[in-house]
Scaffold this motif. Structure first.
Motif, PDB file in Angstrom:
ATOM      1  N   GLY A  82       9.003  40.548 -32.769  1.00 47.58           N
ATOM      2  CA  GLY A  82       8.739  40.675 -31.337  1.00 47.58           C
ATOM      3  C   GLY A  82       9.671  39.810 -30.513  1.00 47.58           C
ATOM      4  O   GLY A  82      10.136  40.216 -29.439  1.00 47.58           O
ATOM      5  N   ALA A  83       9.952  38.606 -30.999  1.00 48.26           N
ATOM      6  CA  ALA A  83      10.839  37.693 -30.272  1.00 48.26           C
ATOM      7  C   ALA A  83      12.238  38.278 -30.135  1.00 48.26           C
ATOM      8  O   ALA A  83      12.859  38.192 -29.064  1.00 48.26           O
ATOM      9  CB  ALA A  83      10.896  36.340 -30.988  1.00 48.26           C
ATOM     10  N   ILE A  84      12.747  38.878 -31.203  1.00 51.33           N
ATOM     11  CA  ILE A  84      14.085  39.487 -31.149  1.00 51.33           C
ATOM     12  C   ILE A  84      14.098  40.649 -30.159  1.00 51.33           C
ATOM     13  O   ILE A  84      15.059  40.830 -29.395  1.00 51.33           O
ATOM     14  CB  ILE A  84      14.516  39.934 -32.554  1.00 51.33           C
ATOM     15  CG1 ILE A  84      14.711  38.694 -33.440  1.00 51.33           C
ATOM     16  CG2 ILE A  84      15.792  40.765 -32.496  1.00 51.33           C
ATOM     17  CD1 ILE A  84      14.948  39.005 -34.906  1.00 51.33           C
ATOM     18  N   PHE A  85      13.017  41.435 -30.122  1.00 47.25           N
ATOM     19  CA  PHE A  85      12.918  42.508 -29.141  1.00 47.25           C
ATOM     20  C   PHE A  85      12.902  41.937 -27.723  1.00 47.25           C
ATOM     21  O   PHE A  85      13.517  42.493 -26.804  1.00 47.25           O
ATOM     22  CB  PHE A  85      11.656  43.326 -29.386  1.00 47.25           C
ATOM     23  CG  PHE A  85      11.492  44.476 -28.430  1.00 47.25           C
ATOM     24  CD1 PHE A  85      12.143  45.680 -28.653  1.00 47.25           C
ATOM     25  CD2 PHE A  85      10.684  44.352 -27.311  1.00 47.25           C
ATOM     26  CE1 PHE A  85      11.998  46.742 -27.766  1.00 47.25           C
ATOM     27  CE2 PHE A  85      10.537  45.405 -26.423  1.00 47.25           C
ATOM     28  CZ  PHE A  85      11.197  46.603 -26.653  1.00 47.25           C
ATOM     29  N   GLY A  86      12.190  40.826 -27.509  1.00 46.18           N
ATOM     30  CA  GLY A  86      12.144  40.190 -26.196  1.00 46.18           C
ATOM     31  C   GLY A  86      13.503  39.689 -25.749  1.00 46.18           C
ATOM     32  O   GLY A  86      13.863  39.781 -24.560  1.00 46.18           O
ATOM     33  N   SER A  91      18.354  40.487 -22.321  1.00 47.13           N
ATOM     34  CA  SER A  91      19.792  40.720 -22.164  1.00 47.13           C
ATOM     35  C   SER A  91      20.066  42.006 -21.388  1.00 47.13           C
ATOM     36  O   SER A  91      21.016  42.081 -20.596  1.00 47.13           O
ATOM     37  CB  SER A  91      20.476  40.766 -23.531  1.00 47.13           C
ATOM     38  OG  SER A  91      19.996  41.849 -24.303  1.00 47.13           O
ATOM     39  N   LEU A  92      19.222  43.038 -21.571  1.00 46.57           N
ATOM     40  CA  LEU A  92      19.406  44.305 -20.860  1.00 46.57           C
ATOM     41  C   LEU A  92      19.029  44.179 -19.380  1.00 46.57           C
ATOM     42  O   LEU A  92      19.601  44.863 -18.523  1.00 46.57           O
ATOM     43  CB  LEU A  92      18.569  45.405 -21.518  1.00 46.57           C
ATOM     44  CG  LEU A  92      19.001  45.807 -22.933  1.00 46.57           C
ATOM     45  CD1 LEU A  92      18.028  46.820 -23.523  1.00 46.57           C
ATOM     46  CD2 LEU A  92      20.423  46.366 -22.932  1.00 46.57           C
ATOM     47  N   LEU A  93      18.063  43.321 -19.070  1.00 49.25           N
ATOM     48  CA  LEU A  93      17.617  43.145 -17.688  1.00 49.25           C
ATOM     49  C   LEU A  93      18.391  42.065 -16.951  1.00 49.25           C
ATOM     50  O   LEU A  93      18.198  41.883 -15.747  1.00 49.25           O
ATOM     51  CB  LEU A  93      16.119  42.800 -17.664  1.00 49.25           C
ATOM     52  CG  LEU A  93      15.163  43.890 -18.153  1.00 49.25           C
ATOM     53  CD1 LEU A  93      13.743  43.353 -18.243  1.00 49.25           C
ATOM     54  CD2 LEU A  93      15.210  45.095 -17.213  1.00 49.25           C
ATOM     55  N   PHE A 137       3.086  40.589 -29.726  1.00 57.06           N
ATOM     56  CA  PHE A 137       3.105  40.557 -28.257  1.00 57.06           C
ATOM     57  C   PHE A 137       3.598  39.209 -27.734  1.00 57.06           C
ATOM     58  O   PHE A 137       4.532  39.145 -26.928  1.00 57.06           O
ATOM     59  CB  PHE A 137       1.704  40.842 -27.704  1.00 57.06           C
ATOM     60  CG  PHE A 137       1.609  40.659 -26.209  1.00 57.06           C
ATOM     61  CD1 PHE A 137       2.103  41.626 -25.350  1.00 57.06           C
ATOM     62  CD2 PHE A 137       1.036  39.514 -25.676  1.00 57.06           C
ATOM     63  CE1 PHE A 137       2.026  41.465 -23.970  1.00 57.06           C
ATOM     64  CE2 PHE A 137       0.951  39.339 -24.308  1.00 57.06           C
ATOM     65  CZ  PHE A 137       1.444  40.316 -23.441  1.00 57.06           C
ATOM     66  N   TRP A 138       2.983  38.127 -28.219  1.00 61.20           N
ATOM     67  CA  TRP A 138       3.380  36.805 -27.725  1.00 61.20           C
ATOM     68  C   TRP A 138       4.770  36.429 -28.208  1.00 61.20           C
ATOM     69  O   TRP A 138       5.498  35.707 -27.514  1.00 61.20           O
ATOM     70  CB  TRP A 138       2.349  35.749 -28.129  1.00 61.20           C
ATOM     71  CG  TRP A 138       1.083  35.860 -27.340  1.00 61.20           C
ATOM     72  CD1 TRP A 138      -0.161  36.185 -27.811  1.00 61.20           C
ATOM     73  CD2 TRP A 138       0.937  35.681 -25.926  1.00 61.20           C
ATOM     74  NE1 TRP A 138      -1.057  36.208 -26.786  1.00 61.20           N
ATOM     75  CE2 TRP A 138      -0.415  35.901 -25.620  1.00 61.20           C
ATOM     76  CE3 TRP A 138       1.819  35.346 -24.899  1.00 61.20           C
ATOM     77  CZ2 TRP A 138      -0.921  35.801 -24.314  1.00 61.20           C
ATOM     78  CZ3 TRP A 138       1.333  35.245 -23.599  1.00 61.20           C
ATOM     79  CH2 TRP A 138      -0.018  35.470 -23.316  1.00 61.20           C
ATOM     80  N   GLY A 139       5.176  36.931 -29.376  1.00 54.93           N
ATOM     81  CA  GLY A 139       6.547  36.717 -29.823  1.00 54.93           C
ATOM     82  C   GLY A 139       7.537  37.389 -28.888  1.00 54.93           C
ATOM     83  O   GLY A 139       8.581  36.818 -28.549  1.00 54.93           O
ATOM     84  N   MET A 140       7.222  38.601 -28.436  1.00 54.88           N
ATOM     85  CA  MET A 140       8.084  39.311 -27.500  1.00 54.88           C
ATOM     86  C   MET A 140       8.186  38.560 -26.166  1.00 54.88           C
ATOM     87  O   MET A 140       9.276  38.386 -25.629  1.00 54.88           O
ATOM     88  CB  MET A 140       7.540  40.723 -27.255  1.00 54.88           C
ATOM     89  CG  MET A 140       8.354  41.534 -26.253  1.00 54.88           C
ATOM     90  SD  MET A 140       7.619  43.174 -25.963  1.00 54.88           S
ATOM     91  CE  MET A 140       6.048  42.704 -25.200  1.00 54.88           C
ATOM     92  N   ILE A 141       7.056  38.108 -25.644  1.00 57.11           N
ATOM     93  CA  ILE A 141       7.063  37.360 -24.376  1.00 57.11           C
ATOM     94  C   ILE A 141       7.848  36.067 -24.548  1.00 57.11           C
ATOM     95  O   ILE A 141       8.634  35.660 -23.679  1.00 57.11           O
ATOM     96  CB  ILE A 141       5.625  37.057 -23.907  1.00 57.11           C
ATOM     97  CG1 ILE A 141       4.847  38.362 -23.711  1.00 57.11           C
ATOM     98  CG2 ILE A 141       5.634  36.244 -22.629  1.00 57.11           C
ATOM     99  CD1 ILE A 141       5.450  39.287 -22.680  1.00 57.11           C
ATOM    100  N   SER A 142       7.648  35.405 -25.685  1.00 54.57           N
ATOM    101  CA  SER A 142       8.370  34.158 -25.946  1.00 54.57           C
ATOM    102  C   SER A 142       9.869  34.399 -26.038  1.00 54.57           C
ATOM    103  O   SER A 142      10.672  33.619 -25.518  1.00 54.57           O
ATOM    104  CB  SER A 142       7.855  33.521 -27.241  1.00 54.57           C
ATOM    105  OG  SER A 142       8.523  32.307 -27.508  1.00 54.57           O
TER     106      SER A 142
END
Length: 254
Positions: A82-86, A91-93, A137-142
């Motif tokens: 999730g963190a890597i996805f975040g 980077s895209l935004l 979820f929290w990994g993505m937000i992080s």
């Protein structure tokens, strides 16, 4: 070598980097997120994040030496994808985020994290278990907040702290998490052109503070009660967050 020459910047950056190192060394948890908000009082937040990232990467190596055998591997397996996805989302935004929006984002994270600590977390006595959905979820937000301002600590703590795992195991888990996250962030930071000669030069000037901060953090983790440090650091984090929110909002509205 190109470097920032403003003495005001270094009067803020030196204690900021030391605080980040102390946090990385296992003392005062997520207070390492103070680095970008503090330095943003003197330079743009994006520049502050770019200067700090190589220093964080070196700190991660020192942190790994101290806590290399300790980690909650199941939690890491849930958090890191999730963190890597975040990071990818950040980077895209990135092209849509100007300095004022980033100030507001960093300020809001700092204020909300502090208010959560003061008003909510200390009264929560429940114990949670590792969970793939929550960890992802929290990994993505992080990962996203870490990309924007190296403020991945609050979301990570929202997930890990309710599990009430051993303090040293908790620190080891965060060390491994940030090692992966920060080295992955080097890729988009490079492709986005954030590592200017001035930023890299300033990072090199501040780099010797990395092992000193980690050493202080490891010593403090073993020997010092962090109650007073937490109180002062959270107060400083709250004040800094309010200042960044004010600066960002007034610049957008006025």
């Amino acid at each position: 070598m190109d470097i920032i020459a403003d003495p005001l910047f270094y009067s803020i950056a030196i204690p900021a980097i030391l605080i980040v190192g102390i946090s990385k060394g296992g003392f005062a948890g997520s207070l390492g997120m103070l680095g970008v908000p503090l330095m943003s009082l003197a330079i743009p937040p994006v520049q502050a994040a770019a200067i700090i990232l190589p220093i964080l990467c070196l700190m991660d190596i020192f942190g790994l030496i101290a806590y290399r055998r300790l980690a909650h591997w199941r939690n890491l397996a849930y958090l890191l994808p999730g963190a890597i996805f975040g990071i990818l989302a950040g980077s895209l935004l990135f092209q849509f985020l100007n300095d004022d929006i980033i100030r507001i984002t960093v300020g809001a994270i700092a204020v909300l994290f502090t208010l959560n600590h003061w008003l909510v977390r200390r009264h929560d006595t429940r114990t949670a278990e590792p969970n793939m959905a929550k960890g992802s979820f929290w990994g993505m937000i992080s990962g996203f907040t870490s990309f924007v301002s190296h403020a991945g600590g609050p979301p990570l703590q929202f997930y890990l702290l309710p599990q009430k795992i051993d303090k040293t195991l908790f620190v080891g888990t965060t060390v491994w998490f940030y090692l992966v996250v920060n080295y992955v962030k080097l890729i988009p930071y490079t492709t986005l052109g954030l590592f200017s000669l001035e930023n890299i030069g300033t990072s090199l000037v501040l780099l010797p503070l990395a092992p000193l901060g980690i050493w202080l953090g490891v010593k403090a983790h073993k020997k010092v009660s962090d109650a007073l440090f937490f109180k002062l650091a959270y107060l400083l984090l709250f004040i800094t967050g309010v200042k960044l929110l004010w600066d960002g909002l007034t610049a957008l509205v006025l």
